[in-house]
Design an enzyme around this catalytic site. Structure first.
Site, PDB file in Angstrom:
ATOM      1  N   LYS A   9       6.054  41.801  17.235  1.00 12.19           N
ATOM      2  CA  LYS A   9       6.746  41.155  18.344  1.00 12.19           C
ATOM      3  C   LYS A   9       8.151  41.752  18.533  1.00 12.19           C
ATOM      4  CE  LYS A   9       4.271  36.751  17.749  1.00 12.19           C
ATOM      5  NZ  LYS A   9       4.453  35.279  17.602  1.00 12.19           N
ATOM      6  N   ASN A 112       8.591  34.962  14.881  1.00 15.36           N
ATOM      7  CA  ASN A 112       7.901  35.108  13.597  1.00 15.36           C
ATOM      8  C   ASN A 112       7.243  36.472  13.415  1.00 15.36           C
ATOM      9  OD1 ASN A 112       5.778  34.744  15.309  1.00 15.36           O
ATOM     10  ND2 ASN A 112       5.177  32.732  14.528  1.00 15.36           N
ATOM     11  N   GLU A 126      -8.145  39.634  23.512  1.00 10.80           N
ATOM     12  CA  GLU A 126      -6.807  40.209  23.405  1.00 10.80           C
ATOM     13  C   GLU A 126      -6.856  41.740  23.343  1.00 10.80           C
ATOM     14  OE1 GLU A 126      -5.126  38.057  20.083  1.00 10.80           O
ATOM     15  OE2 GLU A 126      -5.151  36.169  21.216  1.00 10.80           O
TER      16      GLU A 126
HETATM   17  P1  DAT Z   1       0.109  32.054  15.773  1.00 13.36           P
HETATM   18  O1  DAT Z   1       1.105  33.049  16.316  1.00 13.36           O
HETATM   19  O2  DAT Z   1       0.245  31.891  14.280  1.00 13.36           O
HETATM   20  O3  DAT Z   1      -1.302  32.336  16.208  1.00 13.36           O
HETATM   21  P2  DAT Z   1       0.075  29.853  17.684  1.00 13.36           P
HETATM   22  O4  DAT Z   1      -1.052  30.539  18.364  1.00 13.36           O
HETATM   23  O5  DAT Z   1      -0.088  28.404  17.358  1.00 13.36           O
HETATM   24  O6  DAT Z   1       0.506  30.606  16.360  1.00 13.36           O
HETATM   25  O7  DAT Z   1       1.390  29.963  18.588  1.00 13.36           O
HETATM   26  C1  DAT Z   1       1.697  31.175  19.239  1.00 13.36           C
HETATM   27  C2  DAT Z   1       3.170  31.413  19.117  1.00 13.36           C
HETATM   28  O8  DAT Z   1       3.874  30.401  19.835  1.00 13.36           O
HETATM   29  C3  DAT Z   1       3.732  31.338  17.693  1.00 13.36           C
HETATM   30  O9  DAT Z   1       3.579  32.544  16.990  1.00 13.36           O
HETATM   31  C4  DAT Z   1       5.163  30.999  17.954  1.00 13.36           C
HETATM   32  C5  DAT Z   1       5.092  30.094  19.176  1.00 13.36           C
HETATM   33  N1  DAT Z   1       5.068  28.689  18.765  1.00 13.36           N
HETATM   34  C6  DAT Z   1       4.019  28.009  18.263  1.00 13.36           C
HETATM   35  N2  DAT Z   1       4.342  26.744  17.976  1.00 13.36           N
HETATM   36  C7  DAT Z   1       5.654  26.623  18.308  1.00 13.36           C
HETATM   37  C8  DAT Z   1       6.604  25.559  18.248  1.00 13.36           C
HETATM   38  N3  DAT Z   1       6.269  24.344  17.792  1.00 13.36           N
HETATM   39  N4  DAT Z   1       7.875  25.817  18.661  1.00 13.36           N
HETATM   40  C9  DAT Z   1       8.217  27.027  19.136  1.00 13.36           C
HETATM   41  N5  DAT Z   1       7.363  28.075  19.222  1.00 13.36           N
HETATM   42  C10 DAT Z   1       6.118  27.871  18.811  1.00 13.36           C
END
Ligand code: DAT
Ligand code: MG
Length: 138
Positions: A9, A112, A126
């Protein structure tokens, strides 16, 4: 053999973590079958994260992921989807396993460092969103 979509990212690229992360992928034994540095359009970002479009953080997420270059990676290997998710660690770095990328290099959920597809269906979707067929090794 399984293929998955991985991404470094904008925070990871900005912090010069690209070589570290690519080194981990290659040392693990995954084959890189597609690789490019690019800036994601808002349209692609919204499609990529469509499952989150009703979440309160969606706007910030799209701003963040389009805010600088990313490295898009197509990985191949045995159990690559779950394996790469394991190498990344949990979404919230505070919960990420010691030694995982998010545990080692991130402090916040919003920034992250890496992305990884979470299922065979999302991997196919994707990979198709980010790579044309001609950009991937056979
Ligand atoms: P991942 O990236 O582990 O697949 P995800 O699909 O639940 O996680 O979420 C996609 C992205 O969105 C994640 O990497 C960071 C952001 N995100 C997820 N939950 C969040 C939150 N509660 N607050 C802020 N950003 C969040
Ligand atoms: Mg996800």
């Amino acid at each position: 053999m399984e293929r998955t979509f991985a991404m470094i990212k904008p925070d990871g690229v900005r912090r010069n973590l690209t070589p570290e992360i690519l080194a981990r992928i290659v040392r693990k034994g995954y084959r890189i079958v597609g690789l490019k540095q690019m800036v994601i359009s808002r349209e692609t970002a919204q499609a990529h994260y469509a499952e989150h479009k009703e979440r309160p953080f969606f706007g910030e997420l799209v701003d963040f992921i389009t805010g600088g270059p990313v490295v898009a990676i197509a990985l191949e290997g045995e159990n690559a989807i779950l394996g790469w998710r394991g190498m990344m660690g949990a979404t919230n770095p505070a919960n990420a396993a010691p030694g995982s990328i998010r545990a080692d290099f991130a402090t916040t959920t919003g920034e992250n460092v890496t992305h990884g597809s979470d299922s065979p269906e999302s991997a196919e979707r994707e990979l198709g969103l980010f790579f044309s067929e001609g950009e991937l090794l056979k």
